[in-house]
Design a protein around this motif. Structure first.
Motif, PDB file in Angstrom:
ATOM      1  N   PRO A  55      -8.035 -49.187 -91.021  1.00 38.99           N
ATOM      2  CA  PRO A  55      -6.830 -48.714 -90.207  1.00 38.99           C
ATOM      3  C   PRO A  55      -5.776 -48.536 -90.899  1.00 38.99           C
ATOM      4  CG  PRO A  55      -8.207 -50.648 -89.170  1.00 38.99           C
ATOM      5  CD  PRO A  55      -8.602 -50.381 -90.691  1.00 38.99           C
ATOM      6  N   THR A  86      -6.732 -48.886 -82.219  1.00 40.33           N
ATOM      7  CA  THR A  86      -5.321 -49.238 -82.610  1.00 40.33           C
ATOM      8  C   THR A  86      -4.835 -50.822 -82.812  1.00 40.33           C
ATOM      9  OG1 THR A  86      -4.694 -49.505 -80.307  1.00 40.33           O
ATOM     10  CG2 THR A  86      -4.397 -47.288 -81.434  1.00 40.33           C
ATOM     11  N   TRP A  87      -4.243 -50.921 -83.644  1.00 39.02           N
ATOM     12  CA  TRP A  87      -3.783 -52.392 -84.192  1.00 39.02           C
ATOM     13  C   TRP A  87      -2.465 -52.532 -83.920  1.00 39.02           C
ATOM     14  CZ3 TRP A  87      -7.555 -56.024 -85.687  1.00 39.02           C
ATOM     15  CH2 TRP A  87      -8.897 -55.429 -86.005  1.00 39.02           C
ATOM     16  N   SER A  88      -1.958 -53.994 -83.592  1.00 39.38           N
ATOM     17  CA  SER A  88      -0.696 -54.277 -83.591  1.00 39.38           C
ATOM     18  C   SER A  88      -0.535 -55.709 -83.976  1.00 39.38           C
ATOM     19  CB  SER A  88      -0.040 -54.302 -82.103  1.00 39.38           C
ATOM     20  OG  SER A  88      -0.605 -55.125 -81.125  1.00 39.38           O
ATOM     21  N   TYR A 132      -9.265 -59.477 -83.945  1.00 40.66           N
ATOM     22  CA  TYR A 132      -8.299 -60.112 -84.844  1.00 40.66           C
ATOM     23  C   TYR A 132      -8.418 -60.129 -86.268  1.00 40.66           C
ATOM     24  CZ  TYR A 132      -7.456 -61.609 -80.081  1.00 40.66           C
ATOM     25  OH  TYR A 132      -7.174 -61.700 -78.560  1.00 40.66           O
ATOM     26  N   TYR A 180     -12.145 -56.812 -78.221  1.00 41.03           N
ATOM     27  CA  TYR A 180     -10.955 -57.488 -78.796  1.00 41.03           C
ATOM     28  C   TYR A 180     -11.092 -57.929 -80.190  1.00 41.03           C
ATOM     29  CZ  TYR A 180      -9.482 -57.501 -74.125  1.00 41.03           C
ATOM     30  OH  TYR A 180      -8.826 -57.130 -72.968  1.00 41.03           O
ATOM     31  N   TYR A 229      -2.934 -59.731 -86.427  1.00 39.35           N
ATOM     32  CA  TYR A 229      -3.207 -58.590 -85.912  1.00 39.35           C
ATOM     33  C   TYR A 229      -4.088 -58.410 -84.823  1.00 39.35           C
ATOM     34  CZ  TYR A 229      -0.033 -56.826 -89.872  1.00 39.35           C
ATOM     35  OH  TYR A 229       0.919 -56.681 -90.910  1.00 39.35           O
ATOM     36  N   ARG A 230      -3.984 -57.675 -84.043  1.00 45.03           N
ATOM     37  CA  ARG A 230      -4.681 -57.541 -82.753  1.00 45.03           C
ATOM     38  C   ARG A 230      -4.978 -56.224 -82.262  1.00 45.03           C
ATOM     39  NH1 ARG A 230      -3.784 -57.607 -76.816  1.00 45.03           N
ATOM     40  NH2 ARG A 230      -5.744 -58.408 -75.864  1.00 45.03           N
ATOM     41  N   SER A 231      -6.360 -55.911 -81.901  1.00 45.06           N
ATOM     42  CA  SER A 231      -6.764 -54.731 -81.392  1.00 45.06           C
ATOM     43  C   SER A 231      -7.511 -55.103 -80.143  1.00 45.06           C
ATOM     44  CB  SER A 231      -7.681 -53.814 -82.320  1.00 45.06           C
ATOM     45  OG  SER A 231      -8.184 -52.662 -81.681  1.00 45.06           O
ATOM     46  N   GLY A 250     -10.760 -51.646 -81.988  1.00 37.91           N
ATOM     47  CA  GLY A 250     -10.281 -51.223 -83.277  1.00 37.91           C
ATOM     48  C   GLY A 250      -9.649 -49.922 -83.482  1.00 37.91           C
ATOM     49  N   ASP A 285      -8.731 -52.340 -78.332  1.00 38.34           N
ATOM     50  CA  ASP A 285      -9.573 -51.154 -78.004  1.00 38.34           C
ATOM     51  C   ASP A 285     -10.564 -50.754 -78.956  1.00 38.34           C
ATOM     52  OD1 ASP A 285      -7.872 -50.317 -79.950  1.00 38.34           O
ATOM     53  OD2 ASP A 285      -6.980 -48.921 -78.796  1.00 38.34           O
TER      54      ASP A 285
END
Length: 142
Positions: free
Chosen positions: A97, A134-136, A118, A116, A126-128, A132, A130
């Motif tokens: 990503p 999108t990541w935040s 991590y 989910y 970092y977490r998704s 993988g 959806d």
């Protein structure tokens, strides 16, 4: 006592896999698929209890961790200095990503479904949410 019980019903033997040093392993829910990473190399997968191992389609890296969803479709591999790689097709292909970067990631985990995910690096989690897509960055540790 639990360890002795387990040792009495489980036996281990050498199987056909690479002779490198193993770093981490993960499996799907029914243990029919097991994946593993070595300190350096490509990830490996077995679908027959470890009798035969196949390399997954990822360039050789210095690896840290691996995680897998209960169905075996989603796999995360974290690496040293090259970021993390995600497969959404049981290891047939992997992608990194772009929003995460290429730092060292040391930890990978995901929910049973793979929805989910991590990954942890340095002081950042970092977490998704959806699968993988999108990541935040969710947490910064001091």
């Amino acid at each position: 006592h639990e360890r002795r019980k387990l040792a009495s019903v489980v036996s281990w033997d050498t199987r056909n896999a690479s002779s490198g040093q193993w770093k981490a392993m993960a499996s799907n829910a029914d243990l029919s698929i097991i994946v593993g990473v070595q300190v350096y190399g490509t990830p490996w997968r077995t679908t027959d209890g470890g009798y035969n191992w196949d390399r997954l389609n990822l360039t050789e890296y210095s690896n840290n961790d691996i995680a897998m969803s209960e169905g075996g479709n989603y796999i995360i591999v974290t690496t040293v200095n090259t970021g993390m790689f995600l497969s959404t097709n049981a290891g047939a292909t992997f992608a990194s990503p772009a929003t995460i970067g290429t730092q060292t990631f040391v930890f990978a985990e995901m929910s049973l479904s793979g929805e989910y995910m991590y990954v942890f690096r340095s002081n950042y989690l970092y977490r998704s949410a959806d699968f993988g897509a999108t990541w935040s960055q969710t947490l910064v540790f001091p």
